[in-house]
Scaffold this motif. Sequence first.
Motif, PDB file in Angstrom:
ATOM      1  N   ILE A   7       0.848  -1.178   0.000  1.00 58.05           N
ATOM      2  CA  ILE A   7       0.000   0.000   0.000  1.00 58.05           C
ATOM      3  C   ILE A   7       0.890   1.235   0.000  1.00 58.05           C
ATOM      4  CG2 ILE A   7      -1.711   1.315   1.288  1.00 58.05           C
ATOM      5  CD1 ILE A   7      -2.709  -1.370   2.411  1.00 58.05           C
ATOM      6  N   LYS A   8       0.676   2.094  -0.997  1.00 60.47           N
ATOM      7  CA  LYS A   8       1.471   3.304  -1.093  1.00 60.47           C
ATOM      8  C   LYS A   8       0.940   4.347  -0.124  1.00 60.47           C
ATOM      9  CE  LYS A   8       2.979   2.875  -5.853  1.00 60.47           C
ATOM     10  NZ  LYS A   8       3.014   3.511  -7.164  1.00 60.47           N
ATOM     11  N   GLU A   9       1.859   5.088   0.451  1.00 55.92           N
ATOM     12  CA  GLU A   9       1.494   6.164   1.368  1.00 55.92           C
ATOM     13  C   GLU A   9       1.294   7.453   0.581  1.00 55.92           C
ATOM     14  OE1 GLU A   9       1.071   5.931   4.745  1.00 55.92           O
ATOM     15  OE2 GLU A   9       1.306   3.776   4.472  1.00 55.92           O
ATOM     16  N   LYS A  10       0.427   8.286   1.097  1.00 55.86           N
ATOM     17  CA  LYS A  10       0.206   9.595   0.511  1.00 55.86           C
ATOM     18  C   LYS A  10       1.489  10.417   0.659  1.00 55.86           C
ATOM     19  CE  LYS A  10      -3.008  13.427   0.714  1.00 55.86           C
ATOM     20  NZ  LYS A  10      -4.260  13.917   1.269  1.00 55.86           N
ATOM     21  N   ASN A  11       1.892  11.092  -0.413  1.00 59.36           N
ATOM     22  CA  ASN A  11       3.086  11.931  -0.383  1.00 59.36           C
ATOM     23  C   ASN A  11       2.646  13.390  -0.458  1.00 59.36           C
ATOM     24  OD1 ASN A  11       5.391  13.434  -1.006  1.00 59.36           O
ATOM     25  ND2 ASN A  11       6.324  11.728  -2.113  1.00 59.36           N
ATOM     26  N   GLN A  15       0.563  16.416  -3.560  1.00 60.88           N
ATOM     27  CA  GLN A  15      -0.808  16.859  -3.364  1.00 60.88           C
ATOM     28  C   GLN A  15      -1.260  17.867  -4.422  1.00 60.88           C
ATOM     29  OE1 GLN A  15      -3.003  15.432  -1.064  1.00 60.88           O
ATOM     30  NE2 GLN A  15      -4.390  16.435  -2.493  1.00 60.88           N
ATOM     31  N   GLY A  16      -0.402  18.802  -4.800  1.00 58.45           N
ATOM     32  CA  GLY A  16      -0.780  19.787  -5.815  1.00 58.45           C
ATOM     33  C   GLY A  16      -1.113  19.127  -7.140  1.00 58.45           C
ATOM     34  N   LYS A  59      -4.525   2.444 -15.829  1.00 52.35           N
ATOM     35  CA  LYS A  59      -5.555   1.637 -15.169  1.00 52.35           C
ATOM     36  C   LYS A  59      -6.205   2.448 -14.046  1.00 52.35           C
ATOM     37  CE  LYS A  59      -3.312  -2.636 -16.332  1.00 52.35           C
ATOM     38  NZ  LYS A  59      -2.658  -3.847 -15.911  1.00 52.35           N
ATOM     39  N   ALA A  60      -7.429   2.087 -13.707  1.00 57.46           N
ATOM     40  CA  ALA A  60      -8.189   2.807 -12.681  1.00 57.46           C
ATOM     41  C   ALA A  60      -7.454   2.889 -11.336  1.00 57.46           C
ATOM     42  CB  ALA A  60      -9.576   2.196 -12.514  1.00 57.46           C
ATOM     43  N   PRO A  61      -6.854   1.800 -10.851  1.00 55.69           N
ATOM     44  CA  PRO A  61      -6.146   1.914  -9.562  1.00 55.69           C
ATOM     45  C   PRO A  61      -4.952   2.881  -9.641  1.00 55.69           C
ATOM     46  CG  PRO A  61      -6.547  -0.392 -10.094  1.00 55.69           C
ATOM     47  CD  PRO A  61      -6.910   0.406 -11.317  1.00 55.69           C
ATOM     48  N   THR A  62      -4.333   2.934 -10.805  1.00 51.37           N
ATOM     49  CA  THR A  62      -3.208   3.860 -10.982  1.00 51.37           C
ATOM     50  C   THR A  62      -3.708   5.296 -10.943  1.00 51.37           C
ATOM     51  OG1 THR A  62      -2.055   2.211 -12.316  1.00 51.37           O
ATOM     52  CG2 THR A  62      -1.303   4.486 -12.515  1.00 51.37           C
ATOM     53  N   TRP A  63      -4.814   5.580 -11.663  1.00 50.96           N
ATOM     54  CA  TRP A  63      -5.381   6.934 -11.624  1.00 50.96           C
ATOM     55  C   TRP A  63      -5.783   7.303 -10.199  1.00 50.96           C
ATOM     56  CZ3 TRP A  63      -5.234  10.900 -14.867  1.00 50.96           C
ATOM     57  CH2 TRP A  63      -5.979  12.034 -14.512  1.00 50.96           C
ATOM     58  N   ALA A  64      -6.336   6.348  -9.466  1.00 49.38           N
ATOM     59  CA  ALA A  64      -6.730   6.605  -8.077  1.00 49.38           C
ATOM     60  C   ALA A  64      -5.501   6.973  -7.230  1.00 49.38           C
ATOM     61  CB  ALA A  64      -7.438   5.386  -7.492  1.00 49.38           C
ATOM     62  N   GLU A  65      -4.368   6.315  -7.474  1.00 47.90           N
ATOM     63  CA  GLU A  65      -3.135   6.673  -6.763  1.00 47.90           C
ATOM     64  C   GLU A  65      -2.703   8.094  -7.103  1.00 47.90           C
ATOM     65  OE1 GLU A  65      -0.137   3.746  -7.646  1.00 47.90           O
ATOM     66  OE2 GLU A  65      -0.995   2.305  -6.232  1.00 47.90           O
ATOM     67  N   GLU A  67      -4.687  10.625  -8.023  1.00 51.52           N
ATOM     68  CA  GLU A  67      -5.615  11.579  -7.402  1.00 51.52           C
ATOM     69  C   GLU A  67      -5.502  11.604  -5.880  1.00 51.52           C
ATOM     70  OE1 GLU A  67      -9.733  11.463  -8.471  1.00 51.52           O
ATOM     71  OE2 GLU A  67      -9.314  11.942 -10.570  1.00 51.52           O
ATOM     72  N   SER A  68      -4.931  10.575  -5.289  1.00 48.76           N
ATOM     73  CA  SER A  68      -4.789  10.555  -3.834  1.00 48.76           C
ATOM     74  C   SER A  68      -3.361  10.877  -3.390  1.00 48.76           C
ATOM     75  CB  SER A  68      -5.250   9.211  -3.268  1.00 48.76           C
ATOM     76  OG  SER A  68      -4.479   8.161  -3.809  1.00 48.76           O
ATOM     77  N   ALA A  69      -2.565  11.433  -4.305  1.00 48.96           N
ATOM     78  CA  ALA A  69      -1.201  11.900  -3.994  1.00 48.96           C
ATOM     79  C   ALA A  69      -0.268  10.776  -3.551  1.00 48.96           C
ATOM     80  CB  ALA A  69      -1.239  13.016  -2.960  1.00 48.96           C
ATOM     81  N   LYS A  70      -0.486   9.589  -4.105  1.00 46.84           N
ATOM     82  CA  LYS A  70       0.381   8.463  -3.772  1.00 46.84           C
ATOM     83  C   LYS A  70       1.409   8.199  -4.863  1.00 46.84           C
ATOM     84  CE  LYS A  70      -3.014   6.246  -0.819  1.00 46.84           C
ATOM     85  NZ  LYS A  70      -3.850   5.059  -0.598  1.00 46.84           N
ATOM     86  N   ALA A  71       1.239   8.821  -6.027  1.00 43.97           N
ATOM     87  CA  ALA A  71       2.171   8.649  -7.143  1.00 43.97           C
ATOM     88  C   ALA A  71       2.038   9.843  -8.082  1.00 43.97           C
ATOM     89  CB  ALA A  71       1.869   7.351  -7.895  1.00 43.97           C
TER      90      ALA A  71
END
Length: 172
Positions: A7-11, A15-16, A59-65, A67-71
């Motif tokens: 699980i990737k952590e928010k960075n 965020q911007g 992929k959807a999980p990648t886009w979610a990462e 938008e959640s500042a994880k990547a």
Amino acid sequence: MEPKSKIKEKNPEFQGVADRLLQIRNDVFVRATNREIGLKDGLGNKLTQAEMANLANCKAPTWAEYESAKALPAPKVIQALIELGYDANWILCGKGQMRLADGDWTLNKIALNTVIQAVMTEIEKTGAKLSPVGISGIIGVAYDSYRKNDDVTALATQVGQLVVIASMGGQQ
């Protein structure tokens, strides 16, 4: 030794970019509703992350990462967003306008891919630690230069110099 969590952590540094990607998803929905961009009929009251991921070549999980500042978005995702009319400098740095002006986004995909590969290879080779702003700045300068000169040798030299300058604090 405990196994590493996948699980990737928010960075907080991302965020911007995450906020701007959410703005793009909302803007794509408005543009699709206004028939500025062609999307499949049957959109609900918003564009889902899965639908946006499809448009952005991921992929959807990648886009979610993203938008959640994880990547940070991969180069192919940035390229897809440029093709949808969004400014890479705005996406990565928050500078300029969200949308490119009509005609400004004609993109030489081969040139952009060549530049991105050269930049990422040089960063990996040197081990430079650069911020998204620094990386996008290097890509932008090198892309403009490469489109004018179309000289791979000059590109490699320029990218090497730009990475050194940026890693010394010029773009971080």
